[in-house]
Design a protein around this motif. Sequence first.
Motif, short mmCIF file in Angstrom:
data_model
loop_
_atom_site.label_atom_id
_atom_site.label_comp_id
_atom_site.label_asym_id
_atom_site.label_seq_id
_atom_site.Cartn_x
_atom_site.Cartn_y
_atom_site.Cartn_z
N HIS A 1 77.84 36.48 -55.65
CA HIS A 1 77.77 35.10 -56.15
C HIS A 1 79.11 34.68 -56.76
CE1 HIS A 1 73.41 35.19 -55.63
NE2 HIS A 1 73.43 36.40 -56.18
N PRO A 2 79.30 33.40 -57.03
CA PRO A 2 80.50 32.98 -57.77
C PRO A 2 80.55 33.66 -59.13
CG PRO A 2 79.42 31.09 -56.79
CD PRO A 2 78.48 32.25 -56.62
N LEU A 3 81.74 34.15 -59.50
CA LEU A 3 81.90 34.91 -60.74
C LEU A 3 83.03 34.33 -61.59
CD1 LEU A 3 81.68 38.53 -59.26
CD2 LEU A 3 79.83 37.25 -60.36
N TYR A 4 82.96 34.66 -62.89
CA TYR A 4 83.96 34.16 -63.85
C TYR A 4 84.12 35.23 -64.90
CZ TYR A 4 85.58 31.20 -67.80
OH TYR A 4 86.26 30.65 -68.86
N GLY A 5 85.37 35.55 -65.26
CA GLY A 5 85.58 36.59 -66.25
C GLY A 5 87.04 36.77 -66.60
N ILE A 6 87.46 38.03 -66.71
CA ILE A 6 88.82 38.38 -67.09
C ILE A 6 89.36 39.40 -66.10
CG2 ILE A 6 88.42 37.90 -69.53
CD1 ILE A 6 88.13 40.92 -69.98
N ALA A 7 90.67 39.67 -66.18
CA ALA A 7 91.27 40.63 -65.25
C ALA A 7 92.47 41.30 -65.89
CB ALA A 7 91.69 39.93 -63.95
N LEU A 8 92.78 42.48 -65.37
CA LEU A 8 93.97 43.22 -65.78
C LEU A 8 94.72 43.64 -64.53
CD1 LEU A 8 95.18 44.20 -68.52
CD2 LEU A 8 94.09 46.40 -68.09
N VAL A 9 96.02 43.36 -64.53
CA VAL A 9 96.89 43.66 -63.38
C VAL A 9 98.02 44.55 -63.88
CG1 VAL A 9 98.39 42.68 -61.60
CG2 VAL A 9 96.34 41.43 -62.34
N ALA B 1 97.89 39.88 -58.52
CA ALA B 1 98.43 41.20 -58.19
C ALA B 1 99.49 41.09 -57.11
CB ALA B 1 97.30 42.13 -57.74
N ASP B 2 99.25 40.26 -56.11
CA ASP B 2 100.24 40.07 -55.05
C ASP B 2 101.51 39.44 -55.60
OD1 ASP B 2 100.76 39.97 -51.99
OD2 ASP B 2 101.22 37.93 -52.67
N ALA B 3 101.37 38.49 -56.51
CA ALA B 3 102.53 37.81 -57.09
C ALA B 3 103.42 38.77 -57.86
CB ALA B 3 102.07 36.68 -58.00
N LEU B 4 102.82 39.79 -58.47
CA LEU B 4 103.59 40.75 -59.27
C LEU B 4 103.96 42.01 -58.50
CD1 LEU B 4 101.67 40.55 -62.67
CD2 LEU B 4 103.86 39.49 -62.08
N GLY B 5 103.52 42.10 -57.25
CA GLY B 5 103.76 43.32 -56.50
C GLY B 5 103.05 44.51 -57.12
N ALA B 6 101.88 44.26 -57.70
CA ALA B 6 101.12 45.30 -58.41
C ALA B 6 100.04 45.86 -57.50
CB ALA B 6 100.50 44.72 -59.67
N THR B 7 99.97 47.16 -57.42
CA THR B 7 98.97 47.80 -56.56
C THR B 7 97.66 48.04 -57.29
OG1 THR B 7 99.82 49.98 -57.16
CG2 THR B 7 100.72 48.94 -55.18
N THR B 8 97.66 47.88 -58.62
CA THR B 8 96.48 48.18 -59.41
C THR B 8 95.99 46.93 -60.11
OG1 THR B 8 97.33 50.41 -59.82
CG2 THR B 8 95.54 49.64 -61.23
N ASP C 1 104.97 43.71 -66.06
CA ASP C 1 104.53 45.03 -65.62
C ASP C 1 103.02 45.19 -65.83
OD1 ASP C 1 107.15 45.93 -64.96
OD2 ASP C 1 107.52 46.28 -67.08
N VAL C 2 102.52 44.57 -66.91
CA VAL C 2 101.09 44.58 -67.21
C VAL C 2 100.70 43.17 -67.64
CG1 VAL C 2 99.22 45.69 -68.49
CG2 VAL C 2 101.32 46.97 -68.04
N LEU C 3 99.64 42.65 -67.01
CA LEU C 3 99.21 41.27 -67.26
C LEU C 3 97.72 41.22 -67.54
CD1 LEU C 3 99.55 38.13 -67.13
CD2 LEU C 3 99.22 38.33 -64.64
#
Length: 272
Positions: A91-99, A58-65, A34-36
């Motif tokens: 530019h190319p970027l690297y970091g973290i994400a929340l889904v 996000a697409d893999a989890l069906g998450a809209t946010t 539900d949250v990743l």
Amino acid sequence: MRLATFNLLHGRSLSDGTVHADRVHAAIAELDADVLGLQEVDRAQPRSGLLDLTAIAADALGATTHRFAAAVVGTPGETWQPWRSDDDNAHPLYGIALVSRYPVLRWQITTLPGAPIRSPVYTGDGIRLLKDEPRVLLAAVLDTPAGPVTVATTHLSFVPGWNLRQLRHAVRALRTLPGPRLLLGDLNMPTGPVRAVTGWRPLAKAPTFPSPSPRAQLDHILADPRGFSLGRVLQVATPHPDVSDHLPLIVQLDAETRAPGRPPDPTAHRSS
């Protein structure tokens, strides 16, 4: 509520050293979170086929946010500089994400500067002295059926001691947001120091690194004990996807929350 954290290694498989969108998609879908929280996330990087790994997750989890937070412009291990503004996003970027499958009421990004010293790191071709990257904390206040819940993710320094300093900074930042509060991420340290420095409760204890034969827990899901009201832990899992040198860490909570359209877990029991 099903929570997961996963250091993606920019989607690279250890089996053949390549990055494929369908393989990343399958690895994330298997988590059914539900949250990743994601770490080592690429966007528009040549080494990962110019993919937007956050959008794939996000697409893999069906998450809209979902939201990606860049820490670096360029490619880690090659030429890079700290991310400074939206002007760098071309530019190319690297970091973290929340889904998240839940709507977000508020986002907050906190800069955690990289260590000012080089540190010895084993890179596969021997020990190298590497400059640390800048770090960020990405937090979201989620709109859940149980009320607001703050969830954050981060990827801390590999420099001993400096990661503890970053962790203290992260906890202070999160306490400005409403509880209950959860922190998901690769903290680059074991459970003992994490708990001693934060006072937060580890929701799972399981080795996550290195993925072929995990011996250490570097990846954590923590709960702030102040006002924690999301029930007990029903399940802890560490699947073995064909992506990354870390295992994902999953925690299933017995919470009065579930994503819209997601059926209740028939195996769950309510805590008194």
